[in-house]
Design a protein around this motif. Structure first.
Motif, short mmCIF file in Angstrom:
data_model
loop_
_atom_site.label_atom_id
_atom_site.label_comp_id
_atom_site.label_asym_id
_atom_site.label_seq_id
_atom_site.Cartn_x
_atom_site.Cartn_y
_atom_site.Cartn_z
N GLY A 1 37.95 -1.59 57.66
CA GLY A 1 37.02 -2.02 56.62
C GLY A 1 37.52 -3.13 55.74
O GLY A 1 36.89 -3.46 54.74
N ALA A 2 38.65 -3.74 56.07
CA ALA A 2 39.20 -4.81 55.24
C ALA A 2 38.37 -6.08 55.38
O ALA A 2 38.02 -6.48 56.48
CB ALA A 2 40.64 -5.10 55.63
N GLU A 3 38.02 -6.67 54.25
CA GLU A 3 37.30 -7.94 54.26
C GLU A 3 38.24 -9.11 54.05
O GLU A 3 37.97 -10.22 54.48
CB GLU A 3 36.22 -7.94 53.17
N ARG A 4 39.35 -8.84 53.34
CA ARG A 4 40.36 -9.87 53.12
C ARG A 4 41.70 -9.29 53.54
O ARG A 4 41.91 -8.08 53.47
CB ARG A 4 40.43 -10.26 51.64
N PHE A 5 42.60 -10.17 53.95
CA PHE A 5 43.94 -9.70 54.29
C PHE A 5 44.93 -10.82 54.10
O PHE A 5 44.56 -11.99 54.02
CB PHE A 5 44.00 -9.14 55.71
N GLY B 1 45.56 -5.38 53.82
CA GLY B 1 44.12 -5.56 53.91
C GLY B 1 43.45 -4.98 52.67
O GLY B 1 43.91 -3.97 52.12
N TYR B 2 42.39 -5.64 52.23
CA TYR B 2 41.68 -5.21 51.03
C TYR B 2 40.21 -5.00 51.38
O TYR B 2 39.57 -5.88 51.93
CB TYR B 2 41.79 -6.27 49.93
N HIS C 1 37.38 0.59 42.73
CA HIS C 1 38.59 -0.19 42.98
C HIS C 1 38.61 -0.65 44.44
O HIS C 1 38.00 -0.02 45.30
CB HIS C 1 39.85 0.65 42.73
N ALA C 2 39.33 -1.72 44.68
CA ALA C 2 39.52 -2.16 46.07
C ALA C 2 40.43 -1.16 46.78
O ALA C 2 41.32 -0.57 46.15
CB ALA C 2 40.12 -3.55 46.11
N ARG C 3 40.21 -0.99 48.05
CA ARG C 3 41.05 -0.11 48.87
C ARG C 3 42.10 -0.95 49.56
O ARG C 3 41.80 -2.02 50.08
CB ARG C 3 40.19 0.61 49.90
N LEU C 4 43.33 -0.47 49.58
CA LEU C 4 44.45 -1.18 50.19
C LEU C 4 44.79 -0.54 51.53
O LEU C 4 44.94 0.67 51.64
CB LEU C 4 45.68 -1.12 49.28
N GLU D 1 50.71 -0.61 63.38
CA GLU D 1 50.25 0.70 62.93
C GLU D 1 49.97 0.69 61.44
O GLU D 1 50.63 -0.01 60.68
CB GLU D 1 51.32 1.76 63.20
N ALA D 2 49.02 1.51 61.02
CA ALA D 2 48.77 1.69 59.60
C ALA D 2 49.92 2.52 59.02
O ALA D 2 50.32 3.53 59.60
CB ALA D 2 47.44 2.40 59.38
N LEU D 3 50.48 2.06 57.91
CA LEU D 3 51.62 2.73 57.29
C LEU D 3 51.27 3.18 55.88
O LEU D 3 51.67 2.56 54.89
CB LEU D 3 52.84 1.80 57.26
N GLY D 4 50.52 4.24 55.79
CA GLY D 4 50.15 4.77 54.49
C GLY D 4 51.35 5.20 53.67
O GLY D 4 51.30 5.20 52.44
N ALA D 5 52.45 5.57 54.32
CA ALA D 5 53.65 6.01 53.61
C ALA D 5 54.26 4.89 52.77
O ALA D 5 54.99 5.15 51.82
CB ALA D 5 54.68 6.53 54.60
N LEU D 6 53.96 3.62 53.11
CA LEU D 6 54.51 2.50 52.34
C LEU D 6 53.64 2.11 51.15
O LEU D 6 54.04 1.27 50.35
CB LEU D 6 54.70 1.28 53.24
N LYS D 7 52.46 2.71 51.03
CA LYS D 7 51.55 2.36 49.92
C LYS D 7 52.18 2.49 48.54
O LYS D 7 52.00 1.61 47.71
CB LYS D 7 50.27 3.17 49.99
N PRO D 8 52.93 3.57 48.24
CA PRO D 8 53.51 3.66 46.90
C PRO D 8 54.42 2.47 46.56
O PRO D 8 54.37 1.93 45.46
CB PRO D 8 54.31 4.97 46.92
N ALA D 9 55.23 2.04 47.51
CA ALA D 9 56.13 0.91 47.26
C ALA D 9 55.35 -0.40 47.17
O ALA D 9 55.66 -1.25 46.34
CB ALA D 9 57.19 0.82 48.35
N VAL D 10 54.33 -0.56 48.01
CA VAL D 10 53.50 -1.78 47.96
C VAL D 10 52.76 -1.86 46.63
O VAL D 10 52.75 -2.90 45.97
CB VAL D 10 52.51 -1.83 49.15
N LEU D 11 52.16 -0.75 46.21
CA LEU D 11 51.43 -0.74 44.93
C LEU D 11 52.38 -0.99 43.76
O LEU D 11 52.04 -1.72 42.82
CB LEU D 11 50.68 0.58 44.75
N ALA D 12 53.57 -0.40 43.79
CA ALA D 12 54.55 -0.65 42.72
C ALA D 12 54.97 -2.12 42.72
O ALA D 12 55.11 -2.73 41.67
CB ALA D 12 55.77 0.26 42.89
#
Length: 184
Positions: free
Chosen positions: A29-33, A130-131, A137-140, A149-160
């Motif tokens: 569903g990402a429109e921008r990346f 991808g956004y 809010h936008a979804r990351l 592969e999608a790496l949801g485990a890295l989201k906390p570090a990416v968001l920080a």
């Protein structure tokens, strides 16, 4: 664990280019990346003697480490216009050992392998961010630049990292970032 935390990080080679990342991100569903690099800390796992058999990649902003089998072949970091995010400070040796304990419990044949603290080094991990628009809010979406592969485990570090970057840009004045470089 003695480590020069001011030394520049080496980059892992990006295996997934924009043409391969775009359809995968659009499926989510990402429109921008955009391409990004996330700084992580790597420590080797192996026998007391011999070459490392795997690497644990982590940062203090992550709840767990990623296990990367095989050799870690970093390249010197070059300016490529991609977003560079700080993943956090290096985890402590007990944290790495605790993460390795959980990996060993999942794979019992690896009990003879140990964390090798002297191998600790900074690396930059390739990502595609991808956004997608949301109601509030936008979804990351975080995609590996190595495997796709999608790496949801890295989201906390990416968001920080995104939060720290936004704070730094706010403190330094208006951003000069060129949004034309973002594909998608």
């Amino acid at each position: 664990m003695a480590m020069d935390t001011t030394a520049p990080a080496s980059r892992l080679a990006r295996q997934l280019g924009a043409t391969a990342a775009e359809p995968r991100l659009r499926r989510y569903g990402a429109e921008r990346f955009e391409p990004a690099w996330l700084s992580l800390w790597a420590v080797a796992v192996g026998r007391e003697t011999g070459a490392p058999l795997a690497w644990l990649l982590a940062a203090d902003n992550l709840p767990r480490a990623m296990l990367m089998a095989g050799a870690l072949t970093p390249h010197p970091a070059e300016h490529d216009g991609a977003l560079v995010l700080e993943g956090g400070r290096p985890p402590t040796l007990p944290q790495f050992e605790r993460w390795w304990l959980w990996e060993r419990l999942a794979r019992p044949r690896r009990w003879s392998l140990r964390v090798q603290p002297a191998t600790l080094r900074a690396v930059e991990f390739p990502l595609w961010l991808g956004y997608s628009p949301g109601r509030r809010h936008a979804r990351l979406i975080v995609l590996s630049g190595l495997s796709g592969e999608a790496l949801g485990a890295l989201k906390p570090a990416v968001l920080a990292g995104l939060r720290d970057r936004a704070r730094a840009e706010t403190a330094s004045g208006p951003s000069t970032r060129d949004d034309d470089r973002v594909p998608g």
